[in-house]
Design an enzyme around this catalytic site. Structure first.
Site, PDB file in Angstrom:
ATOM      1  N   GLU A   1       0.862  -1.190   0.000  1.00 39.62           N
ATOM      2  CA  GLU A   1       0.000   0.000   0.000  1.00 39.62           C
ATOM      3  C   GLU A   1       0.891   1.230   0.000  1.00 39.62           C
ATOM      4  OE1 GLU A   1      -3.369   0.757  -0.318  1.00 39.62           O
ATOM      5  OE2 GLU A   1      -2.466   2.742  -0.326  1.00 39.62           O
TER       6      GLU A   1
ATOM      7  N   TYR B   1     -23.805   9.860  -7.436  1.00 40.01           N
ATOM      8  CA  TYR B   1     -23.739   9.659  -5.990  1.00 40.01           C
ATOM      9  C   TYR B   1     -23.019  10.817  -5.283  1.00 40.01           C
ATOM     10  CZ  TYR B   1     -24.513   4.465  -5.800  1.00 40.01           C
ATOM     11  OH  TYR B   1     -24.992   3.194  -5.823  1.00 40.01           O
TER      12      TYR B   1
ATOM     13  N   GLU C   1     -43.173   0.059   7.520  1.00 38.19           N
ATOM     14  CA  GLU C   1     -44.364  -0.806   7.441  1.00 38.19           C
ATOM     15  C   GLU C   1     -45.158  -0.550   6.161  1.00 38.19           C
ATOM     16  OE1 GLU C   1     -47.636  -0.091  10.242  1.00 38.19           O
ATOM     17  OE2 GLU C   1     -46.824   1.907  10.623  1.00 38.19           O
TER      18      GLU C   1
ATOM     19  N   CYS D   1     -16.783   6.373   1.782  1.00 35.79           N
ATOM     20  CA  CYS D   1     -17.982   6.020   2.557  1.00 35.79           C
ATOM     21  C   CYS D   1     -17.958   6.488   4.015  1.00 35.79           C
ATOM     22  CB  CYS D   1     -18.178   4.499   2.580  1.00 35.79           C
ATOM     23  SG  CYS D   1     -17.553   3.616   1.167  1.00 35.79           S
TER      24      CYS D   1
ATOM     25  N   GLY E   1     -17.517  11.181 -11.640  1.00 36.27           N
ATOM     26  CA  GLY E   1     -17.070   9.811 -11.913  1.00 36.27           C
ATOM     27  C   GLY E   1     -15.634   9.580 -11.500  1.00 36.27           C
TER      28      GLY E   1
ATOM     29  N   GLU F   1     -24.717  13.667  -2.924  1.00 33.16           N
ATOM     30  CA  GLU F   1     -24.480  13.548  -1.483  1.00 33.16           C
ATOM     31  C   GLU F   1     -23.823  14.811  -0.923  1.00 33.16           C
ATOM     32  OE1 GLU F   1     -22.294   9.866  -1.016  1.00 33.16           O
ATOM     33  OE2 GLU F   1     -24.139   8.715  -0.771  1.00 33.16           O
TER      34      GLU F   1
ATOM     35  N   HIS G   1     -45.576  -1.063  13.816  1.00 37.45           N
ATOM     36  CA  HIS G   1     -46.279   0.211  13.846  1.00 37.45           C
ATOM     37  C   HIS G   1     -45.872   1.035  15.051  1.00 37.45           C
ATOM     38  CE1 HIS G   1     -49.504   2.887  12.693  1.00 37.45           C
ATOM     39  NE2 HIS G   1     -49.912   2.934  13.956  1.00 37.45           N
TER      40      HIS G   1
ATOM     41  N   GLY H   1     -24.101  14.704 -11.376  1.00 35.99           N
ATOM     42  CA  GLY H   1     -25.459  14.347 -10.971  1.00 35.99           C
ATOM     43  C   GLY H   1     -25.508  12.931 -10.436  1.00 35.99           C
TER      44      GLY H   1
ATOM     45  N   THR I   1     -18.048  -0.578  -1.915  1.00 28.59           N
ATOM     46  CA  THR I   1     -17.241  -1.360  -0.987  1.00 28.59           C
ATOM     47  C   THR I   1     -17.783  -2.779  -0.776  1.00 28.59           C
ATOM     48  OG1 THR I   1     -16.077   0.363   0.175  1.00 28.59           O
ATOM     49  CG2 THR I   1     -16.749  -1.497   1.507  1.00 28.59           C
TER      50      THR I   1
ATOM     51  N   CYS J   1     -12.712   3.963   0.716  1.00 27.01           N
ATOM     52  CA  CYS J   1     -13.877   3.877   1.605  1.00 27.01           C
ATOM     53  C   CYS J   1     -13.568   4.436   2.991  1.00 27.01           C
ATOM     54  CB  CYS J   1     -14.336   2.421   1.704  1.00 27.01           C
ATOM     55  SG  CYS J   1     -15.667   2.193   2.870  1.00 27.01           S
TER      56      CYS J   1
ATOM     57  N   TYR K   1      -7.220  -1.580  10.742  1.00 32.35           N
ATOM     58  CA  TYR K   1      -6.892  -2.337   9.522  1.00 32.35           C
ATOM     59  C   TYR K   1      -5.499  -2.955   9.639  1.00 32.35           C
ATOM     60  CZ  TYR K   1     -10.901  -1.523   6.535  1.00 32.35           C
ATOM     61  OH  TYR K   1     -12.155  -1.568   5.989  1.00 32.35           O
TER      62      TYR K   1
ATOM     63  N   LYS L   1     -17.507  10.337   4.636  1.00 30.80           N
ATOM     64  CA  LYS L   1     -18.718  10.945   4.034  1.00 30.80           C
ATOM     65  C   LYS L   1     -19.927  10.790   4.967  1.00 30.80           C
ATOM     66  CE  LYS L   1     -21.504   8.675   2.179  1.00 30.80           C
ATOM     67  NZ  LYS L   1     -21.400   8.038   0.908  1.00 30.80           N
TER      68      LYS L   1
HETATM   69  P1  NDP Z   1     -21.242   8.648 -10.934  1.00 27.62           P
HETATM   70  O1  NDP Z   1     -20.863   7.829 -12.081  1.00 27.62           O
HETATM   71  O2  NDP Z   1     -22.254   8.165  -9.964  1.00 27.62           O
HETATM   72  O3  NDP Z   1     -21.782  10.055 -11.480  1.00 27.62           O
HETATM   73  C1  NDP Z   1     -20.985  10.863 -12.296  1.00 27.62           C
HETATM   74  C2  NDP Z   1     -21.801  12.083 -12.651  1.00 27.62           C
HETATM   75  O4  NDP Z   1     -20.960  13.037 -13.282  1.00 27.62           O
HETATM   76  C3  NDP Z   1     -22.941  11.770 -13.606  1.00 27.62           C
HETATM   77  O5  NDP Z   1     -24.043  12.539 -13.238  1.00 27.62           O
HETATM   78  C4  NDP Z   1     -22.375  12.226 -14.945  1.00 27.62           C
HETATM   79  O6  NDP Z   1     -23.352  12.687 -15.833  1.00 27.62           O
HETATM   80  C5  NDP Z   1     -21.506  13.400 -14.527  1.00 27.62           C
HETATM   81  N1  NDP Z   1     -20.405  13.635 -15.451  1.00 27.62           N
HETATM   82  C6  NDP Z   1     -19.532  12.743 -15.933  1.00 27.62           C
HETATM   83  N2  NDP Z   1     -18.627  13.348 -16.747  1.00 27.62           N
HETATM   84  C7  NDP Z   1     -18.967  14.653 -16.747  1.00 27.62           C
HETATM   85  C8  NDP Z   1     -18.427  15.799 -17.403  1.00 27.62           C
HETATM   86  N3  NDP Z   1     -17.371  15.704 -18.200  1.00 27.62           N
HETATM   87  N4  NDP Z   1     -19.022  16.997 -17.197  1.00 27.62           N
HETATM   88  C9  NDP Z   1     -20.123  17.090 -16.402  1.00 27.62           C
HETATM   89  N5  NDP Z   1     -20.657  16.056 -15.759  1.00 27.62           N
HETATM   90  C10 NDP Z   1     -20.088  14.852 -15.937  1.00 27.62           C
HETATM   91  O7  NDP Z   1     -19.869   9.034 -10.231  1.00 27.62           O
HETATM   92  P2  NDP Z   1     -19.527   9.664  -8.816  1.00 27.62           P
HETATM   93  O8  NDP Z   1     -18.269  10.407  -9.026  1.00 27.62           O
HETATM   94  O9  NDP Z   1     -20.688  10.377  -8.225  1.00 27.62           O
HETATM   95  O10 NDP Z   1     -19.257   8.391  -7.919  1.00 27.62           O
HETATM   96  C11 NDP Z   1     -18.340   7.374  -8.353  1.00 27.62           C
HETATM   97  C12 NDP Z   1     -18.752   6.019  -7.848  1.00 27.62           C
HETATM   98  O11 NDP Z   1     -18.484   5.951  -6.467  1.00 27.62           O
HETATM   99  C13 NDP Z   1     -20.250   5.754  -7.978  1.00 27.62           C
HETATM  100  O12 NDP Z   1     -20.551   5.189  -9.220  1.00 27.62           O
HETATM  101  C14 NDP Z   1     -20.526   4.824  -6.842  1.00 27.62           C
HETATM  102  O13 NDP Z   1     -20.422   3.510  -7.308  1.00 27.62           O
HETATM  103  C15 NDP Z   1     -19.449   5.128  -5.841  1.00 27.62           C
HETATM  104  N6  NDP Z   1     -20.050   5.833  -4.700  1.00 27.62           N
HETATM  105  C16 NDP Z   1     -20.957   5.191  -3.915  1.00 27.62           C
HETATM  106  C17 NDP Z   1     -21.552   5.830  -2.861  1.00 27.62           C
HETATM  107  C18 NDP Z   1     -22.561   5.127  -2.030  1.00 27.62           C
HETATM  108  O14 NDP Z   1     -22.623   3.911  -2.053  1.00 27.62           O
HETATM  109  N7  NDP Z   1     -23.399   5.850  -1.283  1.00 27.62           N
HETATM  110  C19 NDP Z   1     -21.230   7.210  -2.516  1.00 27.62           C
HETATM  111  C20 NDP Z   1     -20.289   7.815  -3.421  1.00 27.62           C
HETATM  112  C21 NDP Z   1     -19.740   7.139  -4.461  1.00 27.62           C
HETATM  113  P3  NDP Z   1     -24.268  11.696 -16.706  1.00 27.62           P
HETATM  114  O15 NDP Z   1     -25.321  11.196 -15.761  1.00 27.62           O
HETATM  115  O16 NDP Z   1     -24.827  12.598 -17.744  1.00 27.62           O
HETATM  116  O17 NDP Z   1     -23.376  10.661 -17.247  1.00 27.62           O
END
Ligand code: NDP
Length: 454
Positions: free
Chosen positions: A36, A178, A442, A49, A263, A182, A437, A176, A312, A44, A100, A52
């Protein structure tokens, strides 16, 4: 076990998947090392996670204090200290890093701090030293991906937001998915003037859209400013330190921080994959078969780096299956159907099974049962938040194929119901289950009227 290698298994990356695989493999008696370069526990534990969720708790107090008034509590809350929160959060993460370390050491795993690069089918180089292993497991995960544009160097990602020296007064969050959704809720809850910029028409594109639209509306009611169908084209840093965001629809927003949640990309560069011709997909995730084996038979990979759902619990489940397949009775497989998940925005979303859009895509005929209501708690609090609970039932066999909830503790509630969906239970079996209840949960066993069908 093959004795002429230094180890039976060498794991690269001590995140959720790597640590679980290393510990479980060592428990079977094989000789395991894990490398590592950053921090034990990976995304995470350190920048995902866990911290956050702590920030989510912190941000929700603002509403809790307001809600208390209707119950007779008179609270004079007028200050929030970001530094205290971050410092306490850091202490907790350090504690988890220590746990860990202890868990790995107690399991007999040799922890090597440093960046490992693959040197051959059976060897890696770490800190200048060549180490051999019968099998190599790559669990290096992924990292935030920020698009290139003029001024991109002024933005932060989820890696930095957890360590900001100060809470910004105004923040622009892009994305837009996760992370963006969040953090928009977290920042808004902490009193930050929050603007969420999304290039599409509706947030959370891959989720049940009626639920996602409901939550977007609730977030707006709570004060998040959502800008749809827009994106940042450039950012200028002004002499005042403010960031001027120029949007592609000609709007201009000023902020103290701009955060991207657009992303993540897998961390496969500079890992030595080219030395041994480990194949990758176009998006740089590693190609594996259903035994997590790469194109090189002695090299395996799992977790975010292989492009399966970046969660995770998925990585840890993969780690368990990998160990069973390699060092156990080889009876385990993994199914990616009906993975429950939660988005810890406010209100939370909990979901399992098919979204309405996915069910339509599969040409299924579905009855939708749903309920929208005010939580009992908010009858006295005066809080305007509403809940949504949706049940999708396959008309052909009456199985519940999707459950979606927006409301407090949606993740906790859906985690329990996910077992029923995974087990393929029918609507009738939900109906004969007696509710608890008064709870919100429920509703899922008392929904009787079909809201609509498709
Ligand atoms: P996501 O893939 O969930 O969302 C990425 C967002 O960014 C989408 O809305 C996408 O739009 C937008 N996007 C991508 N490229 C661009 C760009 N060039 N310009 C503008 N907007 C863009 O990724 P996240 O980063 O939110 O999270 C990554 C991963 O981490 C998640 O997929 C999830 O698996 C994990 N995660 C899980 C959590 C949980 O379990 N609660 C919490 C946080 C993360 P479009 O929809 O149009 O493609």
């Amino acid at each position: 076990m093959t004795k002429h290698y230094d180890y039976d298994l060498f794991v690269i990356g001590a995140g959720s998947g790597g640590v679980r695989a290393a510990r479980m493999a060592a428990a079977t008696g094989v000789r395991v090392a894990i490398a590592e370069e950053k921090y034990l526990g990976g995304t995470c534990v350190n920048v995902g996670c866990v911290p956050k969720k702590l920030l989510v708790y912190a941000s929700h107090f603002a509403e809790d204090f307001e809600d208390a008034a209707g119950y007779g509590w008179q609270l004079a809350v007028n200050s929030f200290n970001w530094q205290t929160l971050i410092s306490n959060k850091n202490k907790e993460i350090e504690r988890l890093n220590g746990i860990y370390k202890t868990m790995l050491e107690n399991a007999g795993v040799n922890i090597i701090y440093g960046r490992a690069r693959i040197d051959s089918e059976h060897s890696v180089i770490v800190n200048g030293e060549t180490i051999t292993a019968e099998k190599i497991l790559i669990t290096v995960g992924a990292t935030p991906s920020v698009p290139e544009f003029d001024g991109a160097d002024h933005v932060i990602s989820s890696d930095q937001v957890f360590f900001l020296p100060e809470l910004p007064k105004r923040i622009v969050i892009v994305g837009g998915g996760y992370i963006a959704v969040e953090f928009a809720s977290i920042m808004n809850g902490l009193g930050v003037d929050t603007h969420l910029i999304y290039r599409g028409d509706n947030l959370l594109r891959n989720f049940d859209q009626p639920t996602a639209k409901f939550v977007a509306n609730e977030m707006q009611k709570k004060g998040v400013n959502i800008h749809y169908s827009s994106n940042i084209s450039s950012i200028e840093k002004l002499d005042t330190g403010e960031l001027k965001c120029n949007l592609d629809n000609n709007d201009i927003l000023f902020a103290d921080q701009v955060m991207y949640g657009t992303g993540r990309k897998s961390l496969t560069n500079d890992l030595g994959l080219d030395k041994v011709a480990v194949k990758t997909h176009k998006n740089a995730t590693i190609v594996t078969n259903d035994r997590f084996q790469t194109s090189v038979p002695s090299i395996f990979a799992l977790g975010d780096v292989i492009g399966t759902p970046e969660l995770t619990p998925v990585a840890t489940a993969q780690g368990m299956v990998f160990v069973n397949q390699q060092y156990g009775d080889d009876t385990k497989t993994i199914s990616y159907d009906n993975i429950p998940t939660a988005i810890f925005c406010q209100p939370n979303i909990g979901t399992v099974g098919l979204s309405e859009e996915a069910a339509k895509h599969k040409d299924l005929s579905v009855d939708v049962y749903q309920s929208e209501f005010k939580h009992l708690k908010h009858t006295l609090s005066g809080n305007e938040e509403r809940l949504l609970m949706r049940l999708l039932v396959n008309k052909a066999n009456q199985k519940v194929i999707g459950m979606h909830m927006a409301g407090p503790d949606a993740g906790e509630i859906i985690q329990g119901f996910a077992i029923a969906v995974k087990a393929g239970l029918t609507k009738a079996q939900f109906d004969v289950t007696i509710g608890i209840h008064p709870t919100a949960a429920e509703e899922f066993v008392t929904l009787r009227e079909i809201e609509y069908s498709f």
